[in-house]
Scaffold this active site. Structure first.
Site, PDB file in Angstrom:
ATOM      1  N   ASP A 193       0.838  -1.200   0.000  1.00 33.77           N
ATOM      2  CA  ASP A 193       0.000   0.000   0.000  1.00 33.77           C
ATOM      3  C   ASP A 193       0.878   1.257   0.000  1.00 33.77           C
ATOM      4  O   ASP A 193       2.007   1.230  -0.479  1.00 33.77           O
ATOM      5  CB  ASP A 193      -0.991  -0.036   1.166  1.00 33.77           C
ATOM      6  CG  ASP A 193      -0.326  -0.295   2.510  1.00 33.77           C
ATOM      7  OD1 ASP A 193       0.835   0.128   2.700  1.00 33.77           O
ATOM      8  OD2 ASP A 193      -0.955  -0.915   3.379  1.00 33.77           O
ATOM      9  N   SER A 194       0.382   2.343   0.567  1.00 30.49           N
ATOM     10  CA  SER A 194       1.121   3.611   0.528  1.00 30.49           C
ATOM     11  C   SER A 194       2.447   3.540   1.282  1.00 30.49           C
ATOM     12  O   SER A 194       3.385   4.271   0.953  1.00 30.49           O
ATOM     13  CB  SER A 194       0.270   4.749   1.102  1.00 30.49           C
ATOM     14  OG  SER A 194      -0.088   4.461   2.440  1.00 30.49           O
ATOM     15  N   LEU A 195       2.555   2.672   2.279  1.00 34.40           N
ATOM     16  CA  LEU A 195       3.827   2.535   2.990  1.00 34.40           C
ATOM     17  C   LEU A 195       4.908   2.017   2.044  1.00 34.40           C
ATOM     18  O   LEU A 195       6.083   2.320   2.209  1.00 34.40           O
ATOM     19  CB  LEU A 195       3.673   1.603   4.194  1.00 34.40           C
ATOM     20  CG  LEU A 195       2.702   2.105   5.271  1.00 34.40           C
ATOM     21  CD1 LEU A 195       2.541   1.070   6.371  1.00 34.40           C
ATOM     22  CD2 LEU A 195       3.170   3.426   5.839  1.00 34.40           C
TER      23      LEU A 195
END
Length: 157
Positions: free
Chosen positions: A41-43
């Site tokens: 995901d965004s991480l």
């Protein structure tokens, strides 16, 4: 074999046992280097942000001129959507040696505040197994040889 240590949110991430032996012949018409794939995901997406001392950027720096580190981070995505996209992500025209899976930051949001993102724990585990199994399955992309990368699962903070 190479050993790499990356500091990730105060935790050491050790990636070891990845062989970078040269190919015996130029089997691929593309002559591409092997790669690591960062999928999450965004991480994961923001892991190449140098101003944040991103762990993906540190990994790329550690393996510069040896292999490519491909960022397949999808901001706002959950394992539910990752499971649907994994077949597209895993068909890469390079020999994939290692895949990191960093999912869960969006999955665990409250069902009351963001029901479209919330993924119950049992479904999260099922989705993560789906993604892992997809990367462990034989992959044939065009003229390239089969590759079954090592898979590293990184748990969300």
């Amino acid at each position: 074999l190479l050993y790499t240590v990356v500091l990730l949110s105060g935790t050491l991430l050790v990636i070891k046992g990845v062989s970078l032996r040269k190919r015996s012949s130029p089997a691929s018409k593309w002559m591409l280097r092997p790669c690591f794939v960062l999928f999450g995901d965004s991480l994961t997406q923001h892991s190449f942000n140098h101003s944040l001392d991103g762990w993906g950027a540190a990994l790329q720096h550690s393996y510069a001129a040896k292999l490519d580190v491909l960022n397949r981070g999808l901001s706002g995505y959950t394992t539910r959507w990752g499971c649907q996209l994994v077949d597209q992500v895993r068909c890469i025209p390079q020999k994939v040696l290692l895949v990191t899976l960093f999912w869960g930051a969006n999955d665990h949001v409250s069902a009351e505040s963001r029901p479209e993102y919330h993924v119950p724990l049992q479904e999260y585990m099922k989705n993560l197994r789906c993604i892992i199994q997809a990367f462990r399955a034989p992959t044939f992309c065009g003229d390239l040889v089969e590759h079954r990368p090592k898979v590293v699962v990184i748990t969300p903070p």
